[in-house]
Write a protein that holds these residues in place. Structure first.
Motif, mmCIF file in Angstrom:
data_model
loop_
_atom_site.group_PDB
_atom_site.id
_atom_site.type_symbol
_atom_site.label_atom_id
_atom_site.label_comp_id
_atom_site.label_asym_id
_atom_site.label_seq_id
_atom_site.Cartn_x
_atom_site.Cartn_y
_atom_site.Cartn_z
ATOM 1 N N ARG A 20 9.481 -42.060 28.208
ATOM 2 C CA ARG A 20 10.664 -41.198 28.150
ATOM 3 C C ARG A 20 10.634 -40.285 26.929
ATOM 4 O O ARG A 20 10.958 -39.098 27.016
ATOM 5 C CB ARG A 20 11.932 -42.049 28.082
ATOM 6 C CG ARG A 20 12.357 -42.592 29.378
ATOM 7 C CD ARG A 20 13.715 -43.203 29.232
ATOM 8 N NE ARG A 20 13.902 -44.247 30.222
ATOM 9 C CZ ARG A 20 14.842 -45.142 30.179
ATOM 10 N NH1 ARG A 20 15.700 -45.134 29.179
ATOM 11 N NH2 ARG A 20 14.959 -46.033 31.120
ATOM 12 N N LEU A 44 8.102 -37.566 27.502
ATOM 13 C CA LEU A 44 8.636 -36.584 28.445
ATOM 14 C C LEU A 44 9.679 -35.692 27.777
ATOM 15 O O LEU A 44 9.695 -34.473 27.976
ATOM 16 C CB LEU A 44 9.243 -37.301 29.657
ATOM 17 C CG LEU A 44 9.788 -36.400 30.754
ATOM 18 C CD1 LEU A 44 8.656 -35.587 31.360
ATOM 19 C CD2 LEU A 44 10.488 -37.220 31.810
ATOM 20 N N LEU A 45 10.528 -36.286 26.954
ATOM 21 C CA LEU A 45 11.529 -35.517 26.226
ATOM 22 C C LEU A 45 10.862 -34.517 25.270
ATOM 23 O O LEU A 45 11.274 -33.359 25.197
ATOM 24 C CB LEU A 45 12.458 -36.446 25.447
ATOM 25 C CG LEU A 45 13.552 -35.765 24.624
ATOM 26 C CD1 LEU A 45 14.502 -35.021 25.539
ATOM 27 C CD2 LEU A 45 14.287 -36.787 23.796
ATOM 28 N N LEU A 62 7.903 -33.236 25.592
ATOM 29 C CA LEU A 62 7.270 -32.213 26.424
ATOM 30 C C LEU A 62 8.299 -31.193 26.916
ATOM 31 O O LEU A 62 8.056 -29.992 26.901
ATOM 32 C CB LEU A 62 6.552 -32.869 27.602
ATOM 33 C CG LEU A 62 5.825 -31.936 28.554
ATOM 34 C CD1 LEU A 62 4.660 -31.282 27.830
ATOM 35 C CD2 LEU A 62 5.342 -32.694 29.768
ATOM 36 N N VAL A 63 9.459 -31.666 27.330
ATOM 37 C CA VAL A 63 10.518 -30.770 27.807
ATOM 38 C C VAL A 63 11.018 -29.871 26.669
ATOM 39 O O VAL A 63 11.215 -28.666 26.847
ATOM 40 C CB VAL A 63 11.680 -31.576 28.430
ATOM 41 C CG1 VAL A 63 12.908 -30.720 28.645
ATOM 42 C CG2 VAL A 63 11.229 -32.206 29.735
ATOM 43 N N LEU A 64 11.213 -30.449 25.486
ATOM 44 C CA LEU A 64 11.661 -29.660 24.347
ATOM 45 C C LEU A 64 10.638 -28.591 23.965
ATOM 46 O O LEU A 64 11.006 -27.440 23.710
ATOM 47 C CB LEU A 64 11.948 -30.563 23.149
ATOM 48 C CG LEU A 64 13.236 -31.379 23.227
ATOM 49 C CD1 LEU A 64 13.343 -32.299 22.019
ATOM 50 C CD2 LEU A 64 14.430 -30.464 23.302
ATOM 51 N N CYS A 65 9.381 -28.955 23.946
ATOM 52 C CA CYS A 65 8.338 -27.970 23.610
ATOM 53 C C CYS A 65 8.285 -26.856 24.649
ATOM 54 O O CYS A 65 8.144 -25.680 24.308
ATOM 55 C CB CYS A 65 6.985 -28.656 23.487
ATOM 56 S SG CYS A 65 6.850 -29.675 22.015
ATOM 57 N N SER A 66 8.405 -27.222 25.902
ATOM 58 C CA SER A 66 8.360 -26.182 26.939
ATOM 59 C C SER A 66 9.591 -25.278 26.866
ATOM 60 O O SER A 66 9.489 -24.071 27.105
ATOM 61 C CB SER A 66 8.233 -26.818 28.326
ATOM 62 O OG SER A 66 9.367 -27.605 28.607
ATOM 63 N N MET A 67 10.741 -25.811 26.501
ATOM 64 C CA MET A 67 11.940 -24.986 26.335
ATOM 65 C C MET A 67 11.769 -24.009 25.165
ATOM 66 O O MET A 67 12.159 -22.843 25.256
ATOM 67 C CB MET A 67 13.176 -25.869 26.101
ATOM 68 C CG MET A 67 13.588 -26.678 27.313
ATOM 69 S SD MET A 67 14.152 -25.649 28.657
ATOM 70 C CE MET A 67 15.682 -25.075 28.002
#
Length: 158
Positions: A43, A46-47, A49-54
């Motif tokens: 988790r 994944l968090l 990864l999501v923050l970096c992509s944002m």
């Protein structure tokens, strides 16, 4: 029992006990390290990864926003300068509508005089000498003027 007591104080027994204790300490430290490594869960990854992509997804629009705001500010400054220039030109136009101002400018710029007046023009002697030097340069070939310029610049260095 005597054999057991004697065995308890033997060097081999002591070394074996010391080795077991050391192995236990090493095993405990390895389990602690493994416990620390296991903090990063799926988790959390994944968090991250999501923050970096944002962040990557928002970087370009933010850069565009900042550059457009700077361009808007620049355009507003140009607009203010243009408004000031328009005001200056309106003032100048209003002054030229006045006959006294127009007459004053005509006398000053064109050296006009009213009938019955005597006009005088004062010439600066330094300007007259320079104009004669320019006339001398006009009658010579261009390469002579270039060579004189090189000589003058060389003389100024010395």
């Amino acid at each position: 029992m005597a054999v057991k007591d004697r065995d308890r104080f033997s060097t081999a027994t002591r070394l074996r006990l010391l080795g077991e204790q050391t192995a236990a300490r090493v095993y405990r430290s390895q389990t602690k390290r493994q416990a620390r490594r296991s903090r990063l869960t799926g988790r959390a990854a994944l968090l991250a990864l999501v923050l970096c992509s944002m962040i990557v997804a928002l970087a370009y629009p933010m850069r565009q926003y900042v550059s457009q705001r700077a361009e808007i500010a620049d355009q507003q400054r140009q607009q203010e300068r243009a408004r000031g220039r328009v005001e200056q030109l309106r003032d100048l136009k209003a002054r030229w509508q006045d006959d006294a101002y127009a007459e004053q400018q005509i006398r000053r710029r064109l050296h006009y005089v009213m009938p019955g007046e005597t006009g005088y023009v004062v010439i600066d002697p330094g300007a007259a000498k320079q104009s004669r030097a320019d006339l001398g340069a006009a009658h010579r070939p261009w390469y002579a003027n270039v060579w004189d310029g090189v000589d003058k610049s060389d003389a100024s260095d010395q």
